[in-house]
Design a protein around this motif. Structure first.
Motif, PDB file in Angstrom:
ATOM      1  N   ILE A 155       0.832  -1.206   0.000  1.00 29.06           N
ATOM      2  CA  ILE A 155       0.000   0.000   0.000  1.00 29.06           C
ATOM      3  C   ILE A 155       0.864   1.252   0.000  1.00 29.06           C
ATOM      4  O   ILE A 155       0.546   2.229  -0.684  1.00 29.06           O
ATOM      5  N   SER A 156       1.954   1.264   0.744  1.00 28.19           N
ATOM      6  CA  SER A 156       2.808   2.448   0.795  1.00 28.19           C
ATOM      7  C   SER A 156       3.585   2.650  -0.500  1.00 28.19           C
ATOM      8  O   SER A 156       4.010   3.762  -0.792  1.00 28.19           O
ATOM      9  N   ALA A 157       3.755   1.592  -1.301  1.00 29.80           N
ATOM     10  CA  ALA A 157       4.524   1.703  -2.536  1.00 29.80           C
ATOM     11  C   ALA A 157       3.723   2.350  -3.668  1.00 29.80           C
ATOM     12  O   ALA A 157       4.305   2.920  -4.584  1.00 29.80           O
ATOM     13  N   ILE A 158       2.407   2.266  -3.596  1.00 32.72           N
ATOM     14  CA  ILE A 158       1.566   2.795  -4.675  1.00 32.72           C
ATOM     15  C   ILE A 158       0.715   3.930  -4.110  1.00 32.72           C
ATOM     16  O   ILE A 158      -0.228   3.687  -3.354  1.00 32.72           O
ATOM     17  N   PRO A 159       1.021   5.184  -4.460  1.00 34.00           N
ATOM     18  CA  PRO A 159       0.331   6.327  -3.849  1.00 34.00           C
ATOM     19  C   PRO A 159      -1.191   6.319  -4.030  1.00 34.00           C
ATOM     20  O   PRO A 159      -1.920   6.594  -3.086  1.00 34.00           O
ATOM     21  N   TRP A 160      -1.693   5.999  -5.216  1.00 30.46           N
ATOM     22  CA  TRP A 160      -3.153   6.038  -5.406  1.00 30.46           C
ATOM     23  C   TRP A 160      -3.844   4.940  -4.617  1.00 30.46           C
ATOM     24  O   TRP A 160      -4.961   5.102  -4.145  1.00 30.46           O
ATOM     25  N   LEU A 161      -3.162   3.813  -4.427  1.00 29.95           N
ATOM     26  CA  LEU A 161      -3.727   2.743  -3.612  1.00 29.95           C
ATOM     27  C   LEU A 161      -3.770   3.159  -2.142  1.00 29.95           C
ATOM     28  O   LEU A 161      -4.735   2.878  -1.435  1.00 29.95           O
ATOM     29  N   ARG A 162      -2.747   3.880  -1.698  1.00 24.57           N
ATOM     30  CA  ARG A 162      -2.709   4.368  -0.324  1.00 24.57           C
ATOM     31  C   ARG A 162      -3.861   5.339  -0.068  1.00 24.57           C
ATOM     32  O   ARG A 162      -4.540   5.253   0.954  1.00 24.57           O
ATOM     33  N   ARG A 163      -4.136   6.246  -1.028  1.00 17.50           N
ATOM     34  CA  ARG A 163      -5.254   7.180  -0.868  1.00 17.50           C
ATOM     35  C   ARG A 163      -6.586   6.455  -0.851  1.00 17.50           C
ATOM     36  O   ARG A 163      -7.460   6.760  -0.044  1.00 17.50           O
ATOM     37  N   ALA A 164      -6.761   5.463  -1.733  1.00 22.46           N
ATOM     38  CA  ALA A 164      -8.005   4.704  -1.772  1.00 22.46           C
ATOM     39  C   ALA A 164      -8.189   3.916  -0.479  1.00 22.46           C
ATOM     40  O   ALA A 164      -9.312   3.824   0.037  1.00 22.46           O
ATOM     41  N   TRP A 165      -7.101   3.357   0.054  1.00 21.50           N
ATOM     42  CA  TRP A 165      -7.185   2.583   1.298  1.00 21.50           C
ATOM     43  C   TRP A 165      -7.646   3.481   2.455  1.00 21.50           C
ATOM     44  O   TRP A 165      -8.443   3.078   3.286  1.00 21.50           O
ATOM     45  N   ARG A 166      -7.152   4.719   2.492  1.00 25.01           N
ATOM     46  CA  ARG A 166      -7.545   5.647   3.555  1.00 25.01           C
ATOM     47  C   ARG A 166      -9.004   6.083   3.419  1.00 25.01           C
ATOM     48  O   ARG A 166      -9.657   6.367   4.421  1.00 25.01           O
ATOM     49  N   MET A 167      -9.506   6.155   2.195  1.00 21.54           N
ATOM     50  CA  MET A 167     -10.886   6.591   1.977  1.00 21.54           C
ATOM     51  C   MET A 167     -11.896   5.497   2.325  1.00 21.54           C
ATOM     52  O   MET A 167     -13.042   5.805   2.641  1.00 21.54           O
ATOM     53  N   LEU A 168     -11.497   4.246   2.252  1.00 20.86           N
ATOM     54  CA  LEU A 168     -12.411   3.148   2.564  1.00 20.86           C
ATOM     55  C   LEU A 168     -12.724   3.102   4.055  1.00 20.86           C
ATOM     56  O   LEU A 168     -11.842   3.305   4.877  1.00 20.86           O
ATOM     57  N   PRO A 169     -13.971   2.831   4.393  1.00 19.98           N
ATOM     58  CA  PRO A 169     -14.268   2.630   5.812  1.00 19.98           C
ATOM     59  C   PRO A 169     -13.571   1.352   6.309  1.00 19.98           C
ATOM     60  O   PRO A 169     -13.474   0.376   5.561  1.00 19.98           O
ATOM     61  N   PRO A 170     -13.073   1.349   7.523  1.00 19.34           N
ATOM     62  CA  PRO A 170     -12.335   0.186   8.043  1.00 19.34           C
ATOM     63  C   PRO A 170     -13.059  -1.154   7.914  1.00 19.34           C
ATOM     64  O   PRO A 170     -12.405  -2.153   7.610  1.00 19.34           O
ATOM     65  N   PRO A 171     -14.400  -1.235   8.101  1.00 21.13           N
ATOM     66  CA  PRO A 171     -15.032  -2.554   7.963  1.00 21.13           C
ATOM     67  C   PRO A 171     -14.991  -3.115   6.531  1.00 21.13           C
ATOM     68  O   PRO A 171     -15.124  -4.315   6.336  1.00 21.13           O
ATOM     69  N   LEU A 172     -14.784  -2.273   5.525  1.00 19.84           N
ATOM     70  CA  LEU A 172     -14.758  -2.745   4.138  1.00 19.84           C
ATOM     71  C   LEU A 172     -13.360  -3.128   3.656  1.00 19.84           C
ATOM     72  O   LEU A 172     -13.218  -3.729   2.600  1.00 19.84           O
ATOM     73  N   ARG A 173     -12.352  -2.790   4.401  1.00 20.07           N
ATOM     74  CA  ARG A 173     -10.979  -3.026   3.937  1.00 20.07           C
ATOM     75  C   ARG A 173     -10.661  -4.515   3.797  1.00 20.07           C
ATOM     76  O   ARG A 173     -10.122  -4.941   2.786  1.00 20.07           O
ATOM     77  N   MET A 174     -10.961  -5.308   4.801  1.00 22.32           N
ATOM     78  CA  MET A 174     -10.625  -6.730   4.751  1.00 22.32           C
ATOM     79  C   MET A 174     -11.443  -7.469   3.684  1.00 22.32           C
ATOM     80  O   MET A 174     -10.860  -8.232   2.903  1.00 22.32           O
ATOM     81  N   PRO A 175     -12.763  -7.257   3.568  1.00 20.99           N
ATOM     82  CA  PRO A 175     -13.488  -7.936   2.485  1.00 20.99           C
ATOM     83  C   PRO A 175     -12.977  -7.537   1.099  1.00 20.99           C
ATOM     84  O   PRO A 175     -12.874  -8.381   0.209  1.00 20.99           O
ATOM     85  N   LEU A 176     -12.615  -6.268   0.930  1.00 19.06           N
ATOM     86  CA  LEU A 176     -12.083  -5.832  -0.358  1.00 19.06           C
ATOM     87  C   LEU A 176     -10.755  -6.512  -0.653  1.00 19.06           C
ATOM     88  O   LEU A 176     -10.502  -6.932  -1.781  1.00 19.06           O
ATOM     89  N   MET A 177      -9.924  -6.677   0.369  1.00 19.67           N
ATOM     90  CA  MET A 177      -8.639  -7.342   0.171  1.00 19.67           C
ATOM     91  C   MET A 177      -8.845  -8.815  -0.199  1.00 19.67           C
ATOM     92  O   MET A 177      -8.145  -9.345  -1.064  1.00 19.67           O
TER      93      MET A 177
END
Length: 70
Positions: A7-29
């Protein structure tokens, strides 16, 4: 591999990860991992068929079993 490092290596992925609500992060992964595995498996089959077609078109034997018969 550490997901935080990816996530830290790809800037746009880092921004998208921060915008996602925490409960959606693991299912999305998990969905992304499933899609990646599916494409890796089907991509190998497609590559194998493409190589077989290329070799058949060039008149080469397709695998080791056919080398002895030729």
């Amino acid at each position: 591999m550490d997901p935080r490092m990816i996530i830290s290596a790809i800037p746009w992925l880092r921004r998208a990860w921060r915008m996602l609500p925490p409960p959606l992060r693991m299912p999305l992964m998990l969905v992304a991992a499933g899609v990646g595995i599916y494409f890796a498996i089907t991509g190998r089959d497609e590559l194998k068929h493409a190589i077989e077609e290329m070799r058949a078109g060039a008149g080469e034997p397709i695998d080791q079993r056919q080398r002895g018969a030729a």
